[in-house]
Scaffold this motif. Structure first.
Motif, PDB file in Angstrom:
ATOM      1  N   GLY A 103      -7.329  -4.969   8.358  1.00 45.50           N
ATOM      2  CA  GLY A 103      -8.469  -3.778   8.427  1.00 45.50           C
ATOM      3  C   GLY A 103      -8.781  -3.035   7.203  1.00 45.50           C
ATOM      4  N   ASP A 104      -9.942  -2.304   7.282  1.00 48.48           N
ATOM      5  CA  ASP A 104     -10.417  -1.384   6.244  1.00 48.48           C
ATOM      6  C   ASP A 104      -9.902   0.016   6.756  1.00 48.48           C
ATOM      7  N   GLY A 105      -9.007   0.586   6.137  1.00 46.07           N
ATOM      8  CA  GLY A 105      -8.796   2.047   6.574  1.00 46.07           C
ATOM      9  C   GLY A 105      -9.499   3.116   6.036  1.00 46.07           C
ATOM     10  N   GLY A 106     -10.724   2.646   5.489  1.00 49.56           N
ATOM     11  CA  GLY A 106     -11.566   3.634   4.821  1.00 49.56           C
ATOM     12  C   GLY A 106     -11.328   3.802   3.421  1.00 49.56           C
ATOM     13  N   ASN A 107     -12.230   4.463   2.521  1.00 45.73           N
ATOM     14  CA  ASN A 107     -12.220   4.740   1.193  1.00 45.73           C
ATOM     15  C   ASN A 107     -11.664   5.948   0.740  1.00 45.73           C
ATOM     16  N   MET A 108     -10.337   6.078   0.643  1.00 43.47           N
ATOM     17  CA  MET A 108      -9.512   7.559   0.365  1.00 43.47           C
ATOM     18  C   MET A 108      -9.328   7.457  -1.309  1.00 43.47           C
ATOM     19  N   ALA A 109     -10.002   8.466  -2.064  1.00 44.32           N
ATOM     20  CA  ALA A 109     -10.097   8.438  -3.598  1.00 44.32           C
ATOM     21  C   ALA A 109      -8.521   8.564  -3.734  1.00 44.32           C
ATOM     22  N   LEU A 110      -7.729   9.145  -3.207  1.00 48.38           N
ATOM     23  CA  LEU A 110      -6.166   9.221  -3.400  1.00 48.38           C
ATOM     24  C   LEU A 110      -5.554   7.755  -3.690  1.00 48.38           C
ATOM     25  N   PHE A 111      -5.995   6.756  -2.935  1.00 47.80           N
ATOM     26  CA  PHE A 111      -5.323   5.567  -3.174  1.00 47.80           C
ATOM     27  C   PHE A 111      -6.104   4.595  -3.909  1.00 47.80           C
ATOM     28  N   ASP A 112      -7.438   5.162  -4.423  1.00 48.61           N
ATOM     29  CA  ASP A 112      -8.169   4.071  -5.293  1.00 48.61           C
ATOM     30  C   ASP A 112      -7.454   3.334  -6.568  1.00 48.61           C
ATOM     31  N   PRO A 113      -6.579   4.192  -7.201  1.00 47.42           N
ATOM     32  CA  PRO A 113      -5.648   3.543  -8.357  1.00 47.42           C
ATOM     33  C   PRO A 113      -4.459   2.665  -7.881  1.00 47.42           C
ATOM     34  N   LEU A 114      -4.557   2.533  -6.606  1.00 46.83           N
ATOM     35  CA  LEU A 114      -3.355   1.763  -6.028  1.00 46.83           C
ATOM     36  C   LEU A 114      -3.526   0.286  -6.041  1.00 46.83           C
ATOM     37  N   LEU A 115      -2.831  -0.395  -6.959  1.00 51.57           N
ATOM     38  CA  LEU A 115      -3.006  -1.958  -6.848  1.00 51.57           C
ATOM     39  C   LEU A 115      -2.135  -2.679  -5.910  1.00 51.57           C
ATOM     40  N   ARG A 116      -1.246  -2.314  -5.540  1.00 49.31           N
ATOM     41  CA  ARG A 116      -0.039  -3.159  -4.576  1.00 49.31           C
ATOM     42  C   ARG A 116       1.036  -1.860  -4.011  1.00 49.31           C
ATOM     43  N   SER A 117       1.227  -2.366  -3.044  1.00 48.95           N
ATOM     44  CA  SER A 117       2.404  -1.380  -2.363  1.00 48.95           C
ATOM     45  C   SER A 117       3.193  -2.618  -1.369  1.00 48.95           C
ATOM     46  N   LYS A 118       4.444  -2.381  -0.973  1.00 45.19           N
ATOM     47  CA  LYS A 118       5.252  -3.205  -0.289  1.00 45.19           C
ATOM     48  C   LYS A 118       6.575  -2.532   0.023  1.00 45.19           C
ATOM     49  N   GLY A 119       7.066  -3.147   1.071  1.00 49.45           N
ATOM     50  CA  GLY A 119       8.365  -2.529   1.752  1.00 49.45           C
ATOM     51  C   GLY A 119       8.561  -2.708   3.079  1.00 49.45           C
ATOM     52  N   PHE A 120       9.320  -1.863   3.662  1.00 47.59           N
ATOM     53  CA  PHE A 120       9.463  -2.035   5.216  1.00 47.59           C
ATOM     54  C   PHE A 120       9.411  -0.586   6.033  1.00 47.59           C
ATOM     55  N   VAL A 121       8.856  -0.729   7.112  1.00 50.76           N
ATOM     56  CA  VAL A 121       8.568   0.548   7.824  1.00 50.76           C
ATOM     57  C   VAL A 121       8.868   0.661   9.359  1.00 50.76           C
ATOM     58  N   TRP A 122       9.402   1.721   9.774  1.00 52.54           N
ATOM     59  CA  TRP A 122       9.675   1.902  11.077  1.00 52.54           C
ATOM     60  C   TRP A 122       8.580   2.719  11.841  1.00 52.54           C
ATOM     61  N   ARG A 157      17.176   2.743  10.194  1.00 57.38           N
ATOM     62  CA  ARG A 157      15.786   2.679  10.370  1.00 57.38           C
ATOM     63  C   ARG A 157      14.986   3.797   9.481  1.00 57.38           C
ATOM     64  N   ARG A 158      14.159   3.566   8.770  1.00 54.75           N
ATOM     65  CA  ARG A 158      13.582   4.321   7.510  1.00 54.75           C
ATOM     66  C   ARG A 158      12.369   3.700   7.140  1.00 54.75           C
ATOM     67  N   GLN A 159      11.670   4.574   6.376  1.00 54.10           N
ATOM     68  CA  GLN A 159      10.430   4.098   5.522  1.00 54.10           C
ATOM     69  C   GLN A 159      10.777   3.836   4.150  1.00 54.10           C
ATOM     70  N   GLU A 160      10.479   2.475   3.676  1.00 54.91           N
ATOM     71  CA  GLU A 160      10.945   2.306   2.311  1.00 54.91           C
ATOM     72  C   GLU A 160       9.867   1.489   1.664  1.00 54.91           C
ATOM     73  N   ILE A 161       8.822   2.290   1.054  1.00 51.10           N
ATOM     74  CA  ILE A 161       7.565   1.376   0.445  1.00 51.10           C
ATOM     75  C   ILE A 161       7.512   1.994  -1.171  1.00 51.10           C
ATOM     76  N   VAL A 162       7.128   0.796  -1.936  1.00 55.05           N
ATOM     77  CA  VAL A 162       7.071   1.136  -3.176  1.00 55.05           C
ATOM     78  C   VAL A 162       5.601   0.791  -3.533  1.00 55.05           C
ATOM     79  N   PHE A 163       5.003   1.897  -4.242  1.00 55.93           N
ATOM     80  CA  PHE A 163       3.545   1.827  -4.696  1.00 55.93           C
ATOM     81  C   PHE A 163       3.348   1.626  -6.208  1.00 55.93           C
ATOM     82  N   ILE A 164       2.694   0.545  -6.313  1.00 58.41           N
ATOM     83  CA  ILE A 164       2.159   0.106  -7.805  1.00 58.41           C
ATOM     84  C   ILE A 164       0.774   0.466  -8.242  1.00 58.41           C
ATOM     85  N   GLY A 165       0.758   1.045  -9.350  1.00 59.13           N
ATOM     86  CA  GLY A 165      -0.767   1.440  -9.795  1.00 59.13           C
ATOM     87  C   GLY A 165      -0.720   2.244 -10.957  1.00 59.13           C
TER      88      GLY A 165
END
Length: 111
Positions: A12-31, A85-93
């Motif tokens: 899906g395309d969640g929209g174009n949020m400028a905040l996330f424009d410099p984001l290249l990759r993210s990964k992890g696990f979520v609840w 249970r937790r959110q653990e995501i790494v953001f790369i950019g």
């Protein structure tokens, strides 16, 4: 997280949020709300985000089924009522606004 097989992905395309424009990759696990037993794997690259079942949270697995050799490391991740249970995501950019990203994600948390 206890392992699982299979899973569903999305494109899906969640929209174009400028905040996330410099984001290249993210990964992890979520609840996810309503999915207390399932740990999901989050994998994003560019505009593609996949969310797949990764396994079970150890807190939802009967303790007699836990691997005894890893008991201490499993319990290290336990905290409060949620267990492991937790959110653990790494953001790369480049030039990511950590505070603004945390604020945006905190706004998504179930009460």
């Amino acid at each position: 997280v206890a392992p699982a097989s299979g899973g569903e992905g999305g494109d899906g395309d969640g929209g174009n949020m400028a905040l996330f424009d410099p984001l290249l990759r993210s990964k992890g696990f979520v609840w996810l709300a309503g999915e207390d037993g399932v740990a999901y794997f989050w994998s994003q690259a560019g505009k593609r985000l996949d969310l797949k079942e990764m396994g079970r949270w150890w807190d939802s697995v009967p303790r007699e089924q836990w691997p005894q050799a890893h008991l201490a490391s499993i319990l290290e991740d336990f905290e409060g009522k949620g267990g492991d249970r937790r959110q653990e995501i790494v953001f790369i950019g480049a030039n990511l606004d950590e505070g603004a990203i945390c604020e945006a994600l905190d706004g998504c948390l179930a009460g």
